[in-house]
Design a protein around this motif. Sequence first.
Motif, mmCIF file in Angstrom:
data_model
loop_
_atom_site.group_PDB
_atom_site.id
_atom_site.type_symbol
_atom_site.label_atom_id
_atom_site.label_comp_id
_atom_site.label_asym_id
_atom_site.label_seq_id
_atom_site.Cartn_x
_atom_site.Cartn_y
_atom_site.Cartn_z
ATOM 1 N N ALA A 382 0.780 -0.831 -0.079
ATOM 2 C CA ALA A 382 -0.348 -0.222 -0.114
ATOM 3 C C ALA A 382 1.226 1.342 -0.288
ATOM 4 O O ALA A 382 0.269 2.651 -0.292
ATOM 5 N N LYS A 383 2.204 1.353 0.596
ATOM 6 C CA LYS A 383 2.949 2.431 0.261
ATOM 7 C C LYS A 383 3.722 2.130 -0.516
ATOM 8 O O LYS A 383 4.758 2.792 -0.644
ATOM 9 N N LYS A 384 3.594 1.372 -1.662
ATOM 10 C CA LYS A 384 4.237 1.436 -2.853
ATOM 11 C C LYS A 384 5.476 0.927 -3.007
ATOM 12 O O LYS A 384 6.239 0.960 -3.688
ATOM 13 N N VAL A 385 5.956 -0.356 -2.098
ATOM 14 C CA VAL A 385 7.279 -0.984 -1.585
ATOM 15 C C VAL A 385 6.977 -2.034 -2.503
ATOM 16 O O VAL A 385 6.521 -2.565 -2.513
ATOM 17 N N LYS A 386 8.439 -2.183 -3.251
ATOM 18 C CA LYS A 386 8.482 -2.947 -3.900
ATOM 19 C C LYS A 386 8.980 -4.195 -3.665
ATOM 20 O O LYS A 386 10.124 -4.678 -3.353
ATOM 21 N N CYS A 387 7.875 -5.391 -3.330
ATOM 22 C CA CYS A 387 8.084 -7.077 -2.944
ATOM 23 C C CYS A 387 8.467 -7.812 -3.975
ATOM 24 O O CYS A 387 7.521 -8.213 -4.449
ATOM 25 N N PHE A 388 9.554 -8.270 -3.508
ATOM 26 C CA PHE A 388 10.281 -9.719 -3.453
ATOM 27 C C PHE A 388 9.792 -11.761 -3.439
ATOM 28 O O PHE A 388 10.085 -11.069 -2.410
ATOM 29 N N LEU A 389 9.318 -12.109 -3.691
ATOM 30 C CA LEU A 389 8.628 -13.198 -3.195
ATOM 31 C C LEU A 389 9.387 -14.393 -3.511
ATOM 32 O O LEU A 389 9.697 -14.677 -4.677
ATOM 33 N N CYS A 390 10.478 -15.355 -3.195
ATOM 34 C CA CYS A 390 11.082 -16.399 -2.970
ATOM 35 C C CYS A 390 11.376 -17.417 -2.252
ATOM 36 O O CYS A 390 11.140 -17.285 -1.072
ATOM 37 N N ALA A 391 11.682 -18.640 -2.705
ATOM 38 C CA ALA A 391 11.232 -20.102 -1.833
ATOM 39 C C ALA A 391 12.924 -20.897 -2.906
ATOM 40 O O ALA A 391 13.066 -21.039 -3.370
ATOM 41 N N PRO A 392 13.552 -22.118 -1.799
ATOM 42 C CA PRO A 392 14.063 -22.732 -2.697
ATOM 43 C C PRO A 392 13.973 -23.265 -3.800
ATOM 44 O O PRO A 392 14.698 -24.406 -4.296
ATOM 45 N N THR A 393 12.676 -23.798 -3.513
ATOM 46 C CA THR A 393 12.241 -24.995 -4.647
ATOM 47 C C THR A 393 10.733 -24.821 -4.989
ATOM 48 O O THR A 393 10.565 -23.829 -4.725
ATOM 49 N N GLY A 394 10.820 -25.092 -6.502
ATOM 50 C CA GLY A 394 10.213 -24.910 -7.101
ATOM 51 C C GLY A 394 8.034 -25.490 -6.372
ATOM 52 O O GLY A 394 7.391 -24.234 -6.532
ATOM 53 N N ARG A 395 8.486 -26.335 -5.994
ATOM 54 C CA ARG A 395 6.580 -26.351 -4.435
ATOM 55 C C ARG A 395 6.857 -25.623 -3.840
ATOM 56 O O ARG A 395 5.574 -24.911 -3.492
ATOM 57 N N ALA A 396 7.798 -25.137 -3.029
ATOM 58 C CA ALA A 396 8.044 -24.064 -2.166
ATOM 59 C C ALA A 396 7.215 -22.474 -2.708
ATOM 60 O O ALA A 396 6.553 -21.990 -2.047
ATOM 61 N N ALA A 397 7.918 -22.464 -3.530
ATOM 62 C CA ALA A 397 7.709 -21.481 -3.920
ATOM 63 C C ALA A 397 5.622 -21.125 -4.713
ATOM 64 O O ALA A 397 5.631 -20.340 -4.819
ATOM 65 N N LYS A 398 5.467 -22.079 -4.929
ATOM 66 C CA LYS A 398 4.509 -22.334 -5.644
ATOM 67 C C LYS A 398 3.126 -21.784 -4.380
ATOM 68 O O LYS A 398 2.388 -21.415 -4.275
ATOM 69 N N GLN A 399 3.629 -22.893 -3.651
ATOM 70 C CA GLN A 399 2.758 -22.741 -2.030
ATOM 71 C C GLN A 399 2.742 -21.181 -1.676
ATOM 72 O O GLN A 399 1.643 -21.069 -1.457
ATOM 73 N N LEU A 400 4.462 -20.642 -1.612
ATOM 74 C CA LEU A 400 3.783 -19.116 -1.149
ATOM 75 C C LEU A 400 2.960 -17.445 -2.215
ATOM 76 O O LEU A 400 2.444 -17.710 -1.810
ATOM 77 N N SER A 401 3.138 -18.335 -3.165
ATOM 78 C CA SER A 401 1.907 -17.566 -4.366
ATOM 79 C C SER A 401 0.671 -17.858 -3.938
ATOM 80 O O SER A 401 0.146 -17.008 -4.048
ATOM 81 N N GLU A 402 0.246 -19.163 -4.023
ATOM 82 C CA GLU A 402 -0.931 -19.362 -3.399
ATOM 83 C C GLU A 402 -1.830 -18.442 -1.438
ATOM 84 O O GLU A 402 -2.447 -18.110 -1.964
ATOM 85 N N ALA A 403 -0.914 -18.432 -1.326
ATOM 86 C CA ALA A 403 -1.052 -18.488 0.673
ATOM 87 C C ALA A 403 -0.812 -16.625 -0.071
ATOM 88 O O ALA A 403 -1.393 -16.592 1.125
ATOM 89 N N THR A 404 0.058 -16.166 -0.526
ATOM 90 C CA THR A 404 0.204 -14.456 -0.855
ATOM 91 C C THR A 404 -0.687 -13.759 -1.690
ATOM 92 O O THR A 404 -0.982 -12.865 -1.649
ATOM 93 N N GLY A 405 -1.219 -14.267 -3.068
ATOM 94 C CA GLY A 405 -2.129 -13.888 -3.956
ATOM 95 C C GLY A 405 -0.605 -12.745 -4.215
ATOM 96 O O GLY A 405 -0.832 -12.394 -5.841
ATOM 97 N N CYS A 406 0.534 -13.119 -4.425
ATOM 98 C CA CYS A 406 2.098 -12.634 -5.161
ATOM 99 C C CYS A 406 2.556 -13.791 -5.700
ATOM 100 O O CYS A 406 2.096 -14.374 -5.575
ATOM 101 N N GLU A 407 2.575 -13.096 -6.659
ATOM 102 C CA GLU A 407 4.312 -14.444 -8.014
ATOM 103 C C GLU A 407 5.499 -14.384 -6.970
ATOM 104 O O GLU A 407 6.389 -13.394 -6.257
ATOM 105 N N ALA A 408 5.921 -15.594 -6.933
ATOM 106 C CA ALA A 408 6.780 -15.891 -6.146
ATOM 107 C C ALA A 408 8.236 -16.882 -7.248
ATOM 108 O O ALA A 408 7.045 -17.641 -7.390
ATOM 109 N N LYS A 409 9.089 -17.005 -6.685
ATOM 110 C CA LYS A 409 9.814 -17.895 -7.711
ATOM 111 C C LYS A 409 10.854 -17.998 -6.803
ATOM 112 O O LYS A 409 10.946 -18.282 -5.697
ATOM 113 N N THR A 410 11.404 -19.500 -7.580
ATOM 114 C CA THR A 410 12.632 -20.232 -7.304
ATOM 115 C C THR A 410 13.541 -19.117 -6.738
ATOM 116 O O THR A 410 13.664 -18.461 -7.381
ATOM 117 N N ILE A 411 14.342 -19.114 -6.348
ATOM 118 C CA ILE A 411 15.862 -18.678 -5.819
ATOM 119 C C ILE A 411 17.196 -18.742 -7.361
ATOM 120 O O ILE A 411 17.365 -17.618 -7.401
#
Length: 740
Positions: A382-411
């Motif tokens: 909401a403060k226009k802070v640019k946030c990147f999300l990542c995780a070590p594995t593909g499954r973990a990144a997918k779970q993070l995307s689903e939980a937050t609604g934001c794009e998450a990538k593998t490292i």
Amino acid sequence: MTRRFISKKSIGHLTKGQHPVSNELNGLIERVTYFNEESGFCVLQVKVKGSRDLMTVIGSAPAVSAGEWVTAKGSWVLDKDHGLQLKAAELRCSPPTTNEGIEKYLASGMVKGIGPVYARKLVEKFGKEIFSIIENHAPCLEGVAGIGPGRRRKITQAWADQKVIREIMLFLHSHGVSTSRAVRIYRTYGPDAIEKVVSNPYRLTKDITGIGFKIADQIAQKVGIAKESNLRACAGLNHVLLEATNTGHCALPINYLRRDALKILKISEVIVEQALSQMLIEQELIHQTIDGEELIFLPRIARAEQIIASKIRRLAAIAPNYPQMDIEKAIVWCQEKSRKNLSESQREALGQALRCRILVITGGPGVGKTTLVNSILMILMAKKVKCFLCAPTGRAAKQLSEATGCEAKTIHRLLEVIPASGRFLRNQSNPLQCDLLIVDESSMLEVQLMSQLLSAHPANASLILVGDVDQLPSVGPGMVLHNFIASGIVPVVRLKEVFRQSRGSQIIRAAHNIRNGKMPDQASGTDLSSDFYFLERNDPEEIAQTMINLIQDRIPKKFGVNVIHDIQILCPMHRGSLGIREFNGRVQAVLNPAEASKGEVERFGWIFRVGDKIIQIENNYDKDVFNGDIGQIEAIVTLDREAVIRFENRKVVYDFGELDQISLGYAISVHKSQGSEFPVVVIPLAMQQYMLLQRNMIYTGITRGKKLVMVVGQRKAFNLAVNNDKQERRFSGLLSRLRK
């Protein structure tokens, strides 16, 4: 030697009391009944001139194909089940020279793009000149119906590859090495493979999966490298340190290194000491005294620790670069907008996340880590802070995307890995363009990947690490998350309160009991509405059979899950009757038997069938597939010697020679399961796994299950795992570097 042909009519003349007749056989290989790429052992059906019967030859060869001409020398034996066989002490194969042999040779599948149909067409058109045509006049192949530019290129490339690979196979086989790694060696070193291996066989231990020091040492001895040479001593020291990193260490005490090197090299201590001194002078190894202990590092590991410590200490010392805000008002706004009332501990954690440049968020399942991360994202975005999300594995990144609604990538994808080298485009010179980086499943981070991530972390950005520190440490070297928390310089939020929506889950209650050293309340599993069961079985075979029954019948029927995709066996051990290898074979036999398969291939000790669940066991940057990724075999194309594997929503093609990068995935290790969640998890526990029965192992395994967890085994083993909170020390300098 006198050559004498023995027909199958002569079987009656060979009795059990007689010595086999030594003889030689020459003929055309009609069929390769069996060939083991690991050992070279083969069973051949050979057509001998002047005989209508096919003769059976058993022996060992680096490579063999139908249609080749074979010369075998050995002894005739009468096998009670298989009849008369020539047991070859020496077996030589050469390219075919007759049209019949050439057609069989090409139809055998040894050249990609040519099967029985094209083999017949090519021989009909070009006859005995076909090999020369492929090698020197390839465009002429397009004169055969069905062969266009694409197939022609595939054929000529495969022909060139197999010629070099066969030379490598012959070389390795003559030095007592299995031939199954020849394709990998060729792809790693190219046409100069033999020259490179001869100049320094020990390089194989670093570059080729499956070749350790023992095999490389055998080659070295046969190519004339002296047992007490400096090259061998240096290779031994390097090998010991590499093995240490494979078991989680970042370094070894100098005395341990000397001791273990002497054990494998079996040479004088003086030579080892000279080699160690040379490697230290040339900075092939790094000597550092840390907390009074003399440690030896591989340079890349020492450098990684230094980068991590420098970056983390800097982040811990400065305030965040977020836009100005009233944090208390922001928290109230977040609760109103999300319609979620945060607990006092979550509100405190949220305030800390907004005040700190770096933060570790840790806690077990159901304690609100995801809710906290979503609250952080809501306020900062909401403060226009640019946030990147990542995780070590593909499954973990997918779970993070689903939980937050934001794009998450593998490292690896976030850092833009370069397939050819495994290096990253994102680094200190080309950092990520973000204001906040959130890393989930950070207990999996090992020192090298963490250092690369921090190198690409922007100077003005913040960092939040989310993970469960009570899980197993990373597969790779180091205990990064543990060290951050223990250092005292990194702010840490440890969430402990299990929230109401999670309290009904027996999986979560069991996990928290185990973390606290208590047996789970529902360990008896008598409540049929539970999602956690302990089925007590005492005999290992009974444990295994119960698990097979559960997977094949009871779980799918009761819970309506997909038996291949939803059920995952997690094993503490690789070997033994309750190990990964044994379970994979047994489960494959009941879920995907040979008679139901639409195709199969045997490579590297596994039989792979269409429909099999598989797991990737090493990073492949070219294919964008990484260690721990789980997929399913969709097709096996014998003509092209390829397997097609689906990972999530994309298909990846593997050459048969690349199948050592995967193994069956019905059963995997608890370590490999980190960063993943599965609808159903089944875990065997028995005292035969004694050495690996630890609290963090069983805790990690149980927390991988989303809907159902079943532990099958001995209560004594379960008790031992829950009560054993000892962790083997990992030698590292990171904690000391952080505290300095």
